[in-house]
Motif scaffolding. Structure first.
Motif, PDB file in Angstrom:
ATOM      1  N   MET A  92     -45.449 -65.293 -72.434  1.00  0.00           N
ATOM      2  CA  MET A  92     -46.189 -64.192 -73.007  1.00  0.00           C
ATOM      3  C   MET A  92     -46.031 -62.958 -72.132  1.00  0.00           C
ATOM      4  O   MET A  92     -46.018 -63.034 -70.923  1.00  0.00           O
ATOM      5  N   THR A  93     -45.905 -61.806 -72.742  1.00  0.00           N
ATOM      6  CA  THR A  93     -45.689 -60.568 -72.024  1.00  0.00           C
ATOM      7  C   THR A  93     -46.965 -60.140 -71.308  1.00  0.00           C
ATOM      8  O   THR A  93     -48.044 -60.183 -71.865  1.00  0.00           O
ATOM      9  N   ASN A  94     -46.823 -59.702 -70.048  1.00  0.00           N
ATOM     10  CA  ASN A  94     -48.000 -59.273 -69.312  1.00  0.00           C
ATOM     11  C   ASN A  94     -48.205 -57.765 -69.446  1.00  0.00           C
ATOM     12  O   ASN A  94     -47.378 -57.059 -70.010  1.00  0.00           O
ATOM     13  N   LYS A  95     -49.320 -57.284 -68.918  1.00  0.00           N
ATOM     14  CA  LYS A  95     -49.683 -55.861 -69.041  1.00  0.00           C
ATOM     15  C   LYS A  95     -48.637 -54.958 -68.405  1.00  0.00           C
ATOM     16  O   LYS A  95     -48.335 -53.891 -68.926  1.00  0.00           O
ATOM     17  N   ALA A  96     -48.072 -55.377 -67.280  1.00  0.00           N
ATOM     18  CA  ALA A  96     -47.056 -54.561 -66.612  1.00  0.00           C
ATOM     19  C   ALA A  96     -45.824 -54.397 -67.499  1.00  0.00           C
ATOM     20  O   ALA A  96     -45.244 -53.317 -67.567  1.00  0.00           O
ATOM     21  N   ASP A  97     -45.435 -55.477 -68.193  1.00  0.00           N
ATOM     22  CA  ASP A  97     -44.284 -55.398 -69.094  1.00  0.00           C
ATOM     23  C   ASP A  97     -44.572 -54.457 -70.257  1.00  0.00           C
ATOM     24  O   ASP A  97     -43.687 -53.727 -70.703  1.00  0.00           O
ATOM     25  N   GLU A  98     -45.800 -54.477 -70.760  1.00  0.00           N
ATOM     26  CA  GLU A  98     -46.161 -53.627 -71.877  1.00  0.00           C
ATOM     27  C   GLU A  98     -46.090 -52.149 -71.498  1.00  0.00           C
ATOM     28  O   GLU A  98     -45.899 -51.296 -72.350  1.00  0.00           O
ATOM     29  N   ALA A  99     -46.229 -51.845 -70.200  1.00  0.00           N
ATOM     30  CA  ALA A  99     -46.180 -50.463 -69.735  1.00  0.00           C
ATOM     31  C   ALA A  99     -44.748 -49.976 -69.523  1.00  0.00           C
ATOM     32  O   ALA A  99     -44.533 -48.780 -69.313  1.00  0.00           O
ATOM     33  N   LEU A 100     -43.782 -50.888 -69.581  1.00  0.00           N
ATOM     34  CA  LEU A 100     -42.380 -50.496 -69.370  1.00  0.00           C
ATOM     35  C   LEU A 100     -41.883 -49.652 -70.531  1.00  0.00           C
ATOM     36  O   LEU A 100     -42.177 -49.946 -71.692  1.00  0.00           O
ATOM     37  N   SER A 101     -41.109 -48.638 -70.212  1.00  0.00           N
ATOM     38  CA  SER A 101     -40.431 -47.887 -71.269  1.00  0.00           C
ATOM     39  C   SER A 101     -39.258 -48.733 -71.760  1.00  0.00           C
ATOM     40  O   SER A 101     -38.861 -49.711 -71.100  1.00  0.00           O
TER      41      SER A 101
END
Length: 76
Positions: free
Chosen positions: A1-10
Motif C-alpha cells: 500500500m502506498t504511504n503518505k510520502a509516496d502520495e506527496a511525490l510528483s
C-alpha cells in the motif's frame, strides 16, 4: 500500500526514482532480499505514476467534453 510520502511525490519524482530502481535491478549484484525490496519499491512507484497519469487523463477527458458541449450550439 502506498504511504503518505509516496502520495506527496510528483509524477516526475516517482518516475525518476522508478528509473533508478529498474537500473539497479537490471545491473544485478544485489542480494535476493535487496532485489525483492527494490521490486516492491518499483511497484509502489509505478502505482504513483499510474495515479498521476489517470488523473491527467480524467482532466483531459473533462476538458474535451466541456469543449464539445460548448461547441455544439455555436454553428446553429
Amino acid at each position: 500500500m502506498t504511504n503518505k510520502a509516496d502520495e506527496a511525490l510528483s509524477y516526475e519524482q516517482a518516475r525518476d526514482e522508478l528509473i533508478e530502481v529498474v537500473r539497479r535491478l537490471e545491473a544485478g549484484g544485489t542480494t535476493l532480499e535487496e532485489s525483492l525490496a527494490l521490486w516492491e519499491r518499483g511497484e509502489e512507484l509505478a502505482k504513483v505514476c499510474r495515479r498521476w497519469l489517470e488523473g491527467a487523463r480524467a482532466r483531459l477527458d473533462a476538458a474535451l467534453a466541456e469543449e464539445e458541449e460548448g461547441g455544439e450550439g455555436a454553428g446553429e
